[in-house]
Write a protein that holds these residues in place. Structure first.
Motif, PDB file in Angstrom:
ATOM      1  N   SER A  87     -10.770  11.762  -1.425  1.00 24.11           N
ATOM      2  CA  SER A  87      -9.600  11.483  -0.598  1.00 24.11           C
ATOM      3  C   SER A  87      -9.713  10.146   0.120  1.00 24.11           C
ATOM      4  CB  SER A  87      -9.327  12.583   0.421  1.00 24.11           C
ATOM      5  OG  SER A  87     -10.387  13.371   0.677  1.00 24.11           O
ATOM      6  N   LEU A  88     -10.912   9.739   0.498  1.00 22.01           N
ATOM      7  CA  LEU A  88     -11.083   8.428   1.109  1.00 22.01           C
ATOM      8  C   LEU A  88     -10.747   7.305   0.120  1.00 22.01           C
ATOM      9  CD1 LEU A  88     -14.332   8.864   3.208  1.00 22.01           C
ATOM     10  CD2 LEU A  88     -11.997   8.613   4.045  1.00 22.01           C
ATOM     11  N   ILE A  89     -11.151   7.474  -1.135  1.00 22.47           N
ATOM     12  CA  ILE A  89     -10.813   6.477  -2.159  1.00 22.47           C
ATOM     13  C   ILE A  89      -9.299   6.390  -2.334  1.00 22.47           C
ATOM     14  CG2 ILE A  89     -10.955   5.949  -4.622  1.00 22.47           C
ATOM     15  CD1 ILE A  89     -13.790   7.089  -4.567  1.00 22.47           C
ATOM     16  N   MET A  90      -8.629   7.535  -2.354  1.00 27.59           N
ATOM     17  CA  MET A  90      -7.173   7.540  -2.505  1.00 27.59           C
ATOM     18  C   MET A  90      -6.483   6.886  -1.310  1.00 27.59           C
ATOM     19  SD  MET A  90      -6.272   8.726  -5.376  1.00 27.59           S
ATOM     20  CE  MET A  90      -4.557   8.995  -5.070  1.00 27.59           C
ATOM     21  N   ILE A  91      -6.957   7.163  -0.096  1.00 33.24           N
ATOM     22  CA  ILE A  91      -6.350   6.571   1.095  1.00 33.24           C
ATOM     23  C   ILE A  91      -6.506   5.057   1.076  1.00 33.24           C
ATOM     24  CG2 ILE A  91      -6.592   6.371   3.607  1.00 33.24           C
ATOM     25  CD1 ILE A  91      -7.192   9.395   3.613  1.00 33.24           C
ATOM     26  N   VAL A  92      -7.694   4.567   0.738  1.00 33.60           N
ATOM     27  CA  VAL A  92      -7.915   3.123   0.672  1.00 33.60           C
ATOM     28  C   VAL A  92      -7.048   2.495  -0.408  1.00 33.60           C
ATOM     29  CG1 VAL A  92      -9.635   1.369   0.101  1.00 33.60           C
ATOM     30  CG2 VAL A  92     -10.224   3.218   1.652  1.00 33.60           C
ATOM     31  N   SER A  93      -6.901   3.165  -1.538  1.00 36.99           N
ATOM     32  CA  SER A  93      -6.076   2.641  -2.617  1.00 36.99           C
ATOM     33  C   SER A  93      -4.601   2.571  -2.205  1.00 36.99           C
ATOM     34  CB  SER A  93      -6.236   3.509  -3.865  1.00 36.99           C
ATOM     35  OG  SER A  93      -5.375   3.097  -4.869  1.00 36.99           O
ATOM     36  N   ILE A  94      -4.119   3.604  -1.535  1.00 34.73           N
ATOM     37  CA  ILE A  94      -2.719   3.613  -1.087  1.00 34.73           C
ATOM     38  C   ILE A  94      -2.472   2.535  -0.043  1.00 34.73           C
ATOM     39  CG2 ILE A  94      -1.023   4.977   0.193  1.00 34.73           C
ATOM     40  CD1 ILE A  94      -2.133   7.438  -1.289  1.00 34.73           C
ATOM     41  N   LEU A  95      -3.398   2.395   0.908  1.00 32.87           N
ATOM     42  CA  LEU A  95      -3.238   1.355   1.926  1.00 32.87           C
ATOM     43  C   LEU A  95      -3.302  -0.038   1.316  1.00 32.87           C
ATOM     44  CD1 LEU A  95      -5.354   2.824   4.849  1.00 32.87           C
ATOM     45  CD2 LEU A  95      -2.859   2.713   4.664  1.00 32.87           C
ATOM     46  N   ASN A  96      -4.128  -0.196   0.295  1.00 35.44           N
ATOM     47  CA  ASN A  96      -4.229  -1.498  -0.377  1.00 35.44           C
ATOM     48  C   ASN A  96      -2.942  -1.832  -1.119  1.00 35.44           C
ATOM     49  OD1 ASN A  96      -5.394  -3.870  -1.218  1.00 35.44           O
ATOM     50  ND2 ASN A  96      -6.412  -2.930  -2.963  1.00 35.44           N
ATOM     51  N   SER A  97      -2.330  -0.850  -1.768  1.00 32.63           N
ATOM     52  CA  SER A  97      -1.092  -1.130  -2.491  1.00 32.63           C
ATOM     53  C   SER A  97       0.084  -1.320  -1.538  1.00 32.63           C
ATOM     54  CB  SER A  97      -0.797  -0.021  -3.496  1.00 32.63           C
ATOM     55  OG  SER A  97      -0.529   1.183  -2.824  1.00 32.63           O
ATOM     56  N   LYS A  98       0.026  -0.747  -0.347  1.00 39.86           N
ATOM     57  CA  LYS A  98       1.110  -0.929   0.618  1.00 39.86           C
ATOM     58  C   LYS A  98       1.114  -2.335   1.225  1.00 39.86           C
ATOM     59  CE  LYS A  98       2.297   3.662   1.995  1.00 39.86           C
ATOM     60  NZ  LYS A  98       2.582   4.560   3.114  1.00 39.86           N
ATOM     61  N   LYS A  99       0.005  -3.062   1.076  1.00 38.95           N
ATOM     62  CA  LYS A  99      -0.034  -4.431   1.590  1.00 38.95           C
ATOM     63  C   LYS A  99       0.961  -5.322   0.868  1.00 38.95           C
ATOM     64  CE  LYS A  99      -4.367  -5.468   1.065  1.00 38.95           C
ATOM     65  NZ  LYS A  99      -5.669  -6.173   1.086  1.00 38.95           N
ATOM     66  N   TYR A 100       1.272  -4.989  -0.366  1.00 43.82           N
ATOM     67  CA  TYR A 100       2.097  -5.862  -1.195  1.00 43.82           C
ATOM     68  C   TYR A 100       3.553  -5.415  -1.249  1.00 43.82           C
ATOM     69  CZ  TYR A 100      -2.550  -7.272  -2.476  1.00 43.82           C
ATOM     70  OH  TYR A 100      -3.848  -7.690  -2.436  1.00 43.82           O
ATOM     71  N   THR A 101       3.935  -4.458  -0.414  1.00 47.55           N
ATOM     72  CA  THR A 101       5.339  -4.040  -0.357  1.00 47.55           C
ATOM     73  C   THR A 101       5.904  -4.354   1.019  1.00 47.55           C
ATOM     74  OG1 THR A 101       4.736  -1.795   0.341  1.00 47.55           O
ATOM     75  CG2 THR A 101       5.053  -2.163  -2.006  1.00 47.55           C
ATOM     76  N   THR A 102       7.226  -4.482   1.084  1.00 45.65           N
ATOM     77  CA  THR A 102       7.847  -4.758   2.371  1.00 45.65           C
ATOM     78  C   THR A 102       8.643  -3.589   2.841  1.00 45.65           C
ATOM     79  OG1 THR A 102       9.747  -5.732   1.253  1.00 45.65           O
ATOM     80  CG2 THR A 102       8.019  -7.220   2.021  1.00 45.65           C
TER      81      THR A 102
END
Length: 102
Positions: A87-102
């Protein structure tokens, strides 16, 4: 009952390999659907972050399967640790992909 640990280990290793292959060959249209296309600031980095998330989970499952092959039993600590780290890997991945959306 030792053969069940090997079986679980092999299954997790195969699932990890499948997830890595899915992450590598998954279509861009599935990673970035049309409704999200207009909200993405940098398309290449958004797609790359989604693929890196798949790679990390696949490598984690492969390592978990290898660990299962070498231990004697399935302890509750291992299963809890597996869920927490995944779940920590998934949270980091989701937060990383949200950096590139507005």
């Amino acid at each position: 009952m030792e053969w069940t640990n090997y079986l679980y280990g092999i299954v997790f290793v195969l699932l990890g390999i499948i997830i890595i292959l899915i992450g590598k060959y998954l279509s861009v249209k599935i990673i970035m659907p049309n409704r999200l296309k207009y909200k993405v600031t940098d398309e290449k980095k958004y797609i790359k972050s989604g693929r890196i998330g798949c790679y990390c989970i696949g490598i984690y499952w492969i390592l978990f399967g290898i660990i299962l092959m070498f231990i004697n039993g399935w302890s509750s600590a291992i299963s809890i640790l597996f869920g927490i780290i995944q779940s920590l890997i998934m949270i980091v991945s989701i937060l990383n992909s949200k950096k590139y959306t507005t």
